[in-house]
Design a protein around this motif. Structure first.
Motif: not given
Length: 233
Positions: A85-99, A129-142
């Motif tokens: 699920a994402s608020k904007e189609k085709g885009k994901f925030t770090r919070e949305e990708l956290a799980p 891994p130390a706390p604070g790891y995350w995923l980015d989603f940019s140009n359709s790449i994780l």
């Protein structure tokens, strides 16, 4: 495990395979098996990662950890985010990708994060891994971003960091520009070493392994490792 995958990808249960395999982010990679159910078997590797890494130094000049930025191929990125699920189609925030980031990191633990460190020829243990790891989603790449702390900070004449999958299910390669950095002040220098080219015979043998099976007979991963050689005065 299968239930977690279903929540991540919305795949029908009939598409889930539970065969053991040594793969990067096993929970998510099971989604890729849909290809092997509908298309001819493909050669290993099955997932491609373009990486940048940082050697992290503490205030006293000791090495404290290794920070990775792993960009997955577009096919893997598409499957990994399918159904999220994402608020904007085709885009994901770090919070949305956290799980999803949590699943990634937890799955990597079984494989030692595909990262191997030695200092002056001696194996160096890493911690989770130390706390604070995350995923980015940019140009359709994780891109997975995480830091592996050394169990004990160290100083050494030569530190070697190797990144590889022993079974070659996952292919790692350095980014073409600025693949390695130092985080923190240090007089040390670094060399980036790419793996040698695979021979025709090796590639042919690897291509004979079905897509849904692990490469268990050809433990060549270390032979094709990407390396960082850190030289300190």
């Amino acid at each position: 495990m299968a239930a977690r995958l279903l929540r991540a990808t919305n795949m029908p249960h009939s598409m889930i395979t539970v065969r053991p395999m040594t793969v990067l982010l096993r929970v998510l990679l099971l989604a890729l098996m849909t290809f092997s159910l509908t298309a001819p078997a493909r050669a290993h590797p099955h997932v491609w990662v373009t990486m940048r890494s940082e050697i992290v130094f503490g205030p006293d000049g000791s090495i404290t950890g290794v920070r990775h930025h792993w960009a997955f191929d577009d096919m893997f990125s598409t499957f990994a985010t399918q159904g999220l699920a994402s608020k904007e189609k085709g885009k994901f925030t770090r919070e949305e990708l956290a799980p999803l980031a949590k699943v990634n990191v937890e799955s990597l633990k079984e494989y030692g994060y595909f990262t191997y460190v030695t200092a002056d020829g001696q194996k160096v243990p890493l911690t989770d891994p130390a706390p604070g790891y995350w995923l980015d989603f940019s140009n359709s790449i994780l891109t997975l971003n995480f830091t592996l702390p050394l169990k004990t900070p160290l100083k050494a004449k030569e530190v070697k960091v190797e990144i590889y999958d022993p079974t070659i299910f996952v292919d790692f390669e350095w980014a073409k520009d600025s693949p390695v950095h130092f985080a923190g002040s240090t007089p040390c220098k670094a060399d980036v070493v790419k793996p040698r080219e695979m021979t025709y015979a090796e590639g042919k043998a690897l291509s004979m392994i079905p897509a849904d099976q692990t490469n268990t007979t050809m433990a060549w991963g270390a032979m094709f490792a990407n390396k960082i050689l850190v030289h300190c005065p």
